[in-house]
Write an enzyme that holds these catalytic residues in place. Sequence first.
Site, mmCIF file in Angstrom:
data_model
loop_
_atom_site.group_PDB
_atom_site.id
_atom_site.type_symbol
_atom_site.label_atom_id
_atom_site.label_comp_id
_atom_site.label_asym_id
_atom_site.label_seq_id
_atom_site.Cartn_x
_atom_site.Cartn_y
_atom_site.Cartn_z
ATOM 1 N N HIS A 56 6.823 -5.066 25.957
ATOM 2 C CA HIS A 56 7.635 -4.164 25.697
ATOM 3 C C HIS A 56 8.060 -5.361 24.073
ATOM 4 O O HIS A 56 8.200 -6.904 24.693
ATOM 5 C CB HIS A 56 8.958 -3.819 25.766
ATOM 6 C CG HIS A 56 8.588 -2.255 26.195
ATOM 7 N ND1 HIS A 56 9.908 -1.272 26.205
ATOM 8 C CD2 HIS A 56 7.305 -1.610 26.735
ATOM 9 C CE1 HIS A 56 9.154 -0.073 26.355
ATOM 10 N NE2 HIS A 56 7.843 0.073 26.488
ATOM 11 N N GLU A 58 11.326 -6.553 23.972
ATOM 12 C CA GLU A 58 12.735 -7.865 23.785
ATOM 13 C C GLU A 58 11.952 -8.069 25.207
ATOM 14 O O GLU A 58 11.609 -9.255 25.130
ATOM 15 C CB GLU A 58 12.935 -6.763 24.181
ATOM 16 C CG GLU A 58 13.943 -6.277 22.984
ATOM 17 C CD GLU A 58 12.874 -4.563 22.864
ATOM 18 O OE1 GLU A 58 13.732 -3.964 21.980
ATOM 19 O OE2 GLU A 58 12.028 -4.407 23.434
ATOM 20 N N SER A 81 15.632 -0.184 18.089
ATOM 21 C CA SER A 81 16.554 0.275 19.278
ATOM 22 C C SER A 81 15.670 0.112 20.309
ATOM 23 O O SER A 81 15.111 0.478 20.805
ATOM 24 C CB SER A 81 16.407 1.304 18.670
ATOM 25 O OG SER A 81 18.062 1.151 19.468
ATOM 26 N N CYS A 83 14.370 0.691 24.321
ATOM 27 C CA CYS A 83 14.312 1.353 25.148
ATOM 28 C C CYS A 83 15.518 1.203 26.218
ATOM 29 O O CYS A 83 16.200 0.501 26.303
ATOM 30 C CB CYS A 83 13.140 1.619 25.260
ATOM 31 S SG CYS A 83 12.625 0.133 26.955
ATOM 32 N N CYS A 86 14.684 -2.071 27.722
ATOM 33 C CA CYS A 86 15.284 -3.332 27.680
ATOM 34 C C CYS A 86 16.189 -3.747 27.320
ATOM 35 O O CYS A 86 17.071 -4.471 27.163
ATOM 36 C CB CYS A 86 14.347 -3.527 25.767
ATOM 37 S SG CYS A 86 13.049 -4.062 26.229
#
Length: 149
Positions: A56, A58, A81, A83, A86
């Site tokens: 992902h 992040e 935002s 998940c 993360c």
Amino acid sequence: MPLSPTDLGFIELSFEEAKRSLEQGGLPIGSALARGATLIASGHNQRVQQGDPIAHGEMDCLRKAGRQLTYRNTTLYTSLSPCMMCAGTIVQFKIPRVVINDTINFGGNEAFLRSHGIEVIDAAHAPSIDQMRTFIAANPALWNEDIME
């Protein structure tokens, strides 16, 4: 609390990272980690590009940041935002501040982050919101795969 010029610059960087992922055929999600005005690392979602379900935006950013003695004086900027995976990593690393460009197209973990003492700022960055909205409309199957729907 108003966003600082430093915040605005890193918000744009996370958006640019998201655009980079989109241009590579991936999901438009980008992130940047900063200590004050100093960039530590930036990255973007690479699930499609690398075939890695954990890559992902992040996570890519944090991998690129490498080992840190502490994250307690950092801010994580993200175009979408986080998940739960993360968000859990943010809590685990004790990152004290998260600035989110888009909580409209995906959200829900802001309360989880706040419950762990993390300052969460919704930047409501229109270009990030529009980019993700357009992506989801054009790629619903890929989006649902990403969020495991």
